[in-house]
Design a protein around this motif. Sequence first.
Motif, PDB file in Angstrom:
ATOM      1  N   SER A 157       0.823  -1.104  -0.044  1.00  0.00           N
ATOM      2  CA  SER A 157       0.176   0.118  -0.039  1.00  0.00           C
ATOM      3  C   SER A 157       0.988   1.327   0.149  1.00  0.00           C
ATOM      4  O   SER A 157       0.378   2.329  -0.707  1.00  0.00           O
ATOM      5  CB  SER A 157      -0.937  -0.067   1.057  1.00  0.00           C
ATOM      6  OG  SER A 157      -0.435   0.424   2.404  1.00  0.00           O
ATOM      7  N   ARG A 200       2.015   1.767  -3.435  1.00  0.00           N
ATOM      8  CA  ARG A 200       0.975   2.113  -4.225  1.00  0.00           C
ATOM      9  C   ARG A 200       0.658   3.804  -4.016  1.00  0.00           C
ATOM     10  O   ARG A 200       0.437   4.564  -5.110  1.00  0.00           O
ATOM     11  CB  ARG A 200      -0.428   1.537  -4.227  1.00  0.00           C
ATOM     12  CG  ARG A 200      -1.074   1.415  -5.281  1.00  0.00           C
ATOM     13  CD  ARG A 200      -2.363   0.713  -5.301  1.00  0.00           C
ATOM     14  NE  ARG A 200      -2.199  -0.946  -5.427  1.00  0.00           N
ATOM     15  CZ  ARG A 200      -2.765  -1.755  -4.714  1.00  0.00           C
ATOM     16  NH1 ARG A 200      -4.035  -1.571  -4.233  1.00  0.00           N
ATOM     17  NH2 ARG A 200      -2.418  -2.993  -4.915  1.00  0.00           N
ATOM     18  N   ARG A 245       3.035   6.406  -5.635  1.00  0.00           N
ATOM     19  CA  ARG A 245       2.948   6.501  -7.001  1.00  0.00           C
ATOM     20  C   ARG A 245       1.768   7.816  -7.510  1.00  0.00           C
ATOM     21  O   ARG A 245       2.396   8.602  -8.276  1.00  0.00           O
ATOM     22  CB  ARG A 245       2.317   5.422  -7.942  1.00  0.00           C
ATOM     23  CG  ARG A 245       3.294   4.859  -8.653  1.00  0.00           C
ATOM     24  CD  ARG A 245       2.812   3.767  -9.451  1.00  0.00           C
ATOM     25  NE  ARG A 245       3.191   2.420  -8.673  1.00  0.00           N
ATOM     26  CZ  ARG A 245       2.505   1.262  -8.692  1.00  0.00           C
ATOM     27  NH1 ARG A 245       1.406   1.062  -9.478  1.00  0.00           N
ATOM     28  NH2 ARG A 245       3.068   0.025  -8.186  1.00  0.00           N
TER      29      ARG A 245
END
Length: 321
Positions: free
Chosen positions: A159, A162, A165
């Motif tokens: 997580s 992610r 990003r």
Amino acid sequence: MRRCLAMLVLGLPLLVDAAEVDGAASFVQKCAACHTIGKGQTVGPDLKGVTARREQDWLVRWIMHPDKMLAEKDPIATDLLKQFNGIPMPPQGIAEEEARALLAYIAAQSAGEQTASADAGSGRAEVAGPAPIKITGIPRIALVTFLAIMVFIMLVFLSIGRSARSAQPLDMKSAYRLRARLFVGAVLIVAAVLAFTLPQTPYPDFTQTPERVIHMAGNQYSFMFFNEPVTRAEDLAQIHPVALDELPADKLLEFRVTSLDVNHGFAIYSPDGQLFAQTQAMPGYINRLRVRFKDPGRYNIFCLEYCGAGHHLMRSELVVR
Ligand code: CUA
């Protein structure tokens, strides 16, 4: 070939546990680390023809209780100890039936008989095979908890990866606030765990005088007990080991633990098989281990540190009355 060898090693304890004692398997497991039959001297004497040289009853007793016979200063045993650089034969917990099976095997091998060769054990061991490992109880709970934590950590990293990003501007103020809260939380948890567990640490009370001090010197591959300190292999010529078969129950005893060669583990197991007390046996150091045996009975002593090819042979016992 390697698989055969692994099966042989894993299968051996099964063979020895069988009702009928197999002298060949027992020899491989308990004697072969130090003895040969007709292949020349190694750590201990070569045993070819030993059943013709010495009396059967003497051999049986020697195989069963080498420590006691040395403590009693048996003349042949004392002579052998001198001949073999002061390395005593460690007791292997061998019962009379097994000792007699071993002698029969040694006699047969000495006579050049091939039928009961130690290699024959491999065929039977392959049939027995290694027992499957089952994990139950607390180890199972520990394993499941460990795997769950691992999965959780992986999810956290995923997580984070992610969220990194999608580049949003960071709110530093709230990030620092979160960090402070996590820090205080962690400190509270650690303090609570320490407050709960530290008072229960079983540190011995060194203000008391022990009823008896027992000096233990380990070497490859035996534990030896003495009434005086032994710190060098040369001491073994003058100071004789004692058997611990009359230790008092409920009295404070102190073991002074050292080693004459490499690091060993000195671990005492209670009669029901629980680890009772342990410390390291290190060359050049003396570790004091204070114990108070509550239950009378036979306590096993095992080495808890891999110390060489004969590590598994390193065992002894003591008796509390
Ligand atoms: Cu001594 Cu392992």
